[in-house]
Design an enzyme around this catalytic site. Structure first.
Site, mmCIF file in Angstrom:
data_model
loop_
_atom_site.group_PDB
_atom_site.id
_atom_site.type_symbol
_atom_site.label_atom_id
_atom_site.label_comp_id
_atom_site.label_asym_id
_atom_site.label_seq_id
_atom_site.Cartn_x
_atom_site.Cartn_y
_atom_site.Cartn_z
ATOM 1 N N GLN A 78 34.029 28.568 41.124
ATOM 2 C CA GLN A 78 34.608 26.712 41.759
ATOM 3 C C GLN A 78 33.808 26.014 41.968
ATOM 4 O OE1 GLN A 78 37.649 28.364 44.608
ATOM 5 N NE2 GLN A 78 38.648 29.455 43.214
ATOM 6 N N LYS B 104 47.299 31.752 38.378
ATOM 7 C CA LYS B 104 47.500 30.635 38.936
ATOM 8 C C LYS B 104 46.088 29.234 38.498
ATOM 9 C CE LYS B 104 44.245 32.029 42.050
ATOM 10 N NZ LYS B 104 44.061 32.586 43.221
ATOM 11 N N SER B 105 44.805 30.524 37.906
ATOM 12 C CA SER B 105 44.096 29.628 37.511
ATOM 13 C C SER B 105 44.269 28.815 36.556
ATOM 14 C CB SER B 105 42.939 30.855 37.083
ATOM 15 O OG SER B 105 42.703 31.625 37.995
ATOM 16 N N GLU C 63 39.801 35.981 49.118
ATOM 17 C CA GLU C 63 41.256 35.265 50.569
ATOM 18 C C GLU C 63 40.474 36.879 52.034
ATOM 19 O OE1 GLU C 63 42.397 34.067 46.740
ATOM 20 O OE2 GLU C 63 41.578 35.317 47.303
ATOM 21 N N ARG D 192 36.648 41.492 50.104
ATOM 22 C CA ARG D 192 37.335 42.370 49.079
ATOM 23 C C ARG D 192 36.419 43.513 49.328
ATOM 24 N NH1 ARG D 192 40.191 38.205 44.845
ATOM 25 N NH2 ARG D 192 42.358 38.251 46.206
ATOM 26 N N ARG E 232 44.722 23.812 37.870
ATOM 27 C CA ARG E 232 43.822 23.185 36.785
ATOM 28 C C ARG E 232 44.911 22.487 36.623
ATOM 29 N NH1 ARG E 232 41.277 27.457 37.622
ATOM 30 N NH2 ARG E 232 38.713 27.768 37.262
ATOM 31 N N SER F 277 30.529 31.203 43.520
ATOM 32 C CA SER F 277 31.381 30.457 43.623
ATOM 33 C C SER F 277 31.225 29.789 42.422
ATOM 34 C CB SER F 277 32.402 30.141 44.741
ATOM 35 O OG SER F 277 33.634 30.048 43.637
ATOM 36 N N LYS G 242 51.185 34.666 47.415
ATOM 37 C CA LYS G 242 50.273 33.086 46.946
ATOM 38 C C LYS G 242 49.889 33.221 45.002
ATOM 39 C CE LYS G 242 45.521 32.874 47.339
ATOM 40 N NZ LYS G 242 45.415 31.804 47.826
ATOM 41 N N ASP H 236 38.222 39.108 39.567
ATOM 42 C CA ASP H 236 39.198 39.251 40.323
ATOM 43 C C ASP H 236 39.640 40.610 39.619
ATOM 44 O OD1 ASP H 236 39.232 37.341 41.734
ATOM 45 O OD2 ASP H 236 40.732 35.621 40.687
ATOM 46 N N SER I 75 31.267 34.765 37.329
ATOM 47 C CA SER I 75 32.718 34.697 37.167
ATOM 48 C C SER I 75 32.895 33.908 35.356
ATOM 49 C CB SER I 75 33.419 34.396 37.682
ATOM 50 O OG SER I 75 33.326 34.884 39.422
ATOM 51 N N ARG J 76 46.194 40.397 46.322
ATOM 52 C CA ARG J 76 45.652 41.361 44.968
ATOM 53 C C ARG J 76 45.228 42.648 46.128
ATOM 54 N NH1 ARG J 76 45.373 38.451 40.723
ATOM 55 N NH2 ARG J 76 44.457 36.098 40.715
#
Length: 676
Positions: free
Chosen positions: A180, A25-26, A361, A364, A30, A178, A438, A333, A208, A406
């Site tokens: 991101q 997904k990552s 999401e 967690r 991208r 994050s 997802k 993750d 991360s 997840r």
């Protein structure tokens, strides 16, 4: 993909075989964004097909990119850094890998080229922070309106043509919420880095980091090199321009690999091996290092370019698993999977530096702690850690997934609780299994392909009844509602009869009929019978086929030939079987047995309407008479006569349509399940 309200996993015991992972997904999102920003066409192979990539593809279409998809590849024709439309409203679901980088890219393009774009998502996305990214973009001179709560989506980015941005001073962004945010800036800044370099400085400790490494790797693939000074300062050279690599293949998702690495560590024993293809020692994803943690817990892991092989460790050396204490910043993750592996370990496992779990999401840390406690584990948690001690008594749990893919995938591994000493072993109910769409839409199908258990563990619902009682329609709808396989046993006899008619086999040639039955190549695809590769739904419903099927079903030789085929339909996660002797002969251990008792007049009316709808001329009187003859034959035959099993529930569905009939049986099924 399973779309049921819940999915019941029976106790599972072993795992063996090969898994081919979906694309990362990552990497996928991208690559899609980079392909959309650069000039020319990029061919992307092995792209993840999921909810998150779909919203990114939809956004690229809305922004004017060319998008062509086929089974072999996805072709993206990019914008060349120039807006094709000046206004769009983009819905990005719960995809952080779409929301954060698109916000940054559109903010800088709108600020310099003019335009107005709104970005929103599902309610949970509007609870996921984006304020640090917004503040960093405002430092640059971007205009961003927060349309809801400050610091969160939805957002509007806007600007005027010939606008100017200030790239002369370093941009500052926090790194401890994050990664991101940093990735989004690095993906957007090459669009406006012209005469002078663009510099991003990270405040606080960057979490991360492996995901930032993915971003840097892919930027280089698209022609942009970023100079990195540790993890504090990133410099994009002046004159940077995105250039399409022409073709790019997305490697398998390393985070998704973690579930199967864990599965091999738990259940690939006694000579079994779980092979994972699509990601391996050459991966650019940080989560590939999950296998190091699995080794630390006792797994045997071999790896090579594009593959991993996992086995359970030997007793005493690697089994039961060993509890560990681990800083999980490098696998944020995949670390979730370690929390479930801890259920199979001796001692208490402590996972730290996982504060980023709080803004995913779902929260967690809180969600994982709650659901592990439901299973019977002892759990303590804090702002950035979780500690898990395995259950001393496993509970039959209904596991909530919080619309988080997840959570669903990790906690499915709890179904192997027999291997952790659960006595008795217990099933696990996964709520809302569709959330895996997802990132891994076929996750449960893939799990069932390699998971193994005793046939007696696989639940069966037997639906018996006379001809035209509606058992086939009821069973098919029930199987769909539960995500179970469906066996229309009558179709096996009708398919044997059809083969007899096609081959001119005499109806009293018992040996020839038994041979046809033994070699029957029949399967069901989305409820339709496929015989020798052809859909034979209509042919099986012809009256002459049904009449011959009723006759040959009385032959013990034919019944014996079909018996093993019927048993083979008992596959994970469960089976709904309909016929005349499912509960009495074929599956006498079925957990729920239902016998339909609609009267012959009502059944005749249904069959008559069915024939008329297909253009087949028939009188209702003749249909009624034929049904009564068949009933008498089925009830009086010497082998497996039609009758309810002693423990069957009788259901008169004379006045019930299919929907209330299904609901009634679902209620019965719930009462037979061990869940609260």
């Amino acid at each position: 993909m399973y779309t049921t309200r819940f999915l019941d996993l029976p106790p599972l015991t072993h795992a063996d075989g090969t898994v081919r992972l979906p694309g990362s997904k990552s990497i996928s999102n991208r690559v899609l964004l980079l392909a959309g920003l650069c000039k020319g066409t990029t061919i992307v192979r092995d792209l993840l097909d999921s909810d998150d990539t779909q919203v990114m593809l939809d956004a690229l279409r809305d922004l004017g990119c060319g998008v062509e998809q086929s089974a072999q590849a996805t072709r993206i024709t990019g914008l060349g850094g120039r807006l094709a439309t000046r206004s769009a409203t983009l819905f990005l679901g719960n995809a952080g890998t779409a929301m954060r980088p698109l916000t940054a890219a559109l903010a800088v393009m709108a600020a310099t080229q003019g335009g107005e774009f709104e970005l929103s998502g599902v309610p949970r996305m509007h609870e996921r922070p984006i304020g640090d990214l917004v503040q960093a973009l405002r430092q640059l001179g971007c205009h961003i309106d927060e349309l809801g709560q400050a610091g969160y989506p939805p957002l509007r980015v806007r600007g005027a043509q010939q606008g100017q941005l200030n790239t002369s001073a370093p941009m500052r962004v926090r790194g401890d919420v994050s990664s991101q945010f940093l990735s989004a800036l690095l993906l957007a800044l090459p669009l406006v880095t012209h005469a002078t370099p663009s510099v991003v400085e990270v405040e606080a400790d960057l979490i991360s980091k492996p995901y930032v490494e993915i971003t840097l790797n892919l930027l280089a693939r698209f022609g942009v090199t970023v100079q990195r000074d540790g993890w504090r300062r990133f410099t994009i050279a002046p004159g940077s321009v995105y250039r399409s690599p022409g073709e790019l293949r997305v490697e398998g998702d390393a985070s998704s690999a973690s579930y199967f690495i864990a599965l091999g560590a738990i259940a690939a024993s006694e000579g079994r091996c779980l092979r994972i293809e699509g990601v391996g020692s050459d991966s650019i994803q940080g989560d590939i290092r999950f296998f190091e943690a699995a080794r630390a817990m006792g797994a045997q892991v071999a790896s090579g370019p594009g593959w991993l092989e996992v086995r359970r460790g030997a007793p005493g050396a690697g089994w039961p698993l060993r509890a560990i204490t681990l800083d999980c910043n490098h696998i944020p993750d995949a670390a979730m999977t370690l929390a479930v592996m801890a259920l199979f370990a001796q001692g208490t496992t402590r996972l730290t530096n996982i504060a980023s779990w709080r803004v995913k999401e779902t929260d967690r840390i809180a969600a994982m702690a709650s659901e592990l406690r439901r299973l019977g584990a002892t759990v303590s948690d804090g702002n950035d850690f979780i500690e898990i001690t395995p259950p001393t008594h496993w509970r039959c749990a209904v596991v909530r997934t919080y619309d988080d893919h997840r959570m669903a995938m990790c906690l499915s591994l709890a179904a192997f609780n027999e291997l952790a000493g659960a006595q008795p072993a217990v099933p696990v109910r996964i709520m809302d299994p569709r959330c895996v769409g997802k990132t891994f839409p076929d996750y449960f199908e893939t799990l069932f392909h390699v998971a193994q258990t005793e046939p007696s563990n696989i639940p069966v619902i037997a639906i018996d009844g006379p001809t035209a009682s509606g058992k086939g329609s009821l069973a098919a709808s029930l199987a769909q509602a539960l995500g179970y396989h469906h066996l229309d046993s009558g179709a096996l006899y009708r398919a044997t009869a059809l083969r007899a008619l096609q081959s001119n086999t005499a109806p009293d040639d018992v040996n020839a009929l038994a041979s046809l039955a033994a070699g029957l190549a029949l399967e069901f695809h989305r409820g339709s019978p496929i015989l020798n590769g052809r859909n034979v739904s209509d042919a099986l419903r012809l009256e002459n086929t049904g009449t011959l099927a009723s006759r040959i079903s009385a032959y013990p030789e034919v019944r014996n030939a079909l018996h093993q085929l019927q048993l083979s339909f008992r596959r994970l996660p469960g089976l709904v079987a309909d016929g005349r002797d499912m509960g009495t002969v074929v599956f006498p251990d079925a957990e729920l047995k239902v016998f339909l008792t609609a009267g012959s007049a009502e059944r005749a009316r249904r069959r008559h309407n069915q024939l008329i709808s297909k253009g087949i001329s028939a009188s209702i009187e003749a249909v009624h008479a034929d049904l009564e003859v068949r009933d008498a034959h089925d009830q009086q035959r010497a082998v497996a006569p039609l009758r309810p099993a002693q423990d069957a529930v009788l259901l008169d569905n004379s006045n019930l349509t299919i929907e209330p009939s299904v609901e009634r049986v679902l209620q019965l099924w719930q009462s037979h399940r061990p869940f609260d």
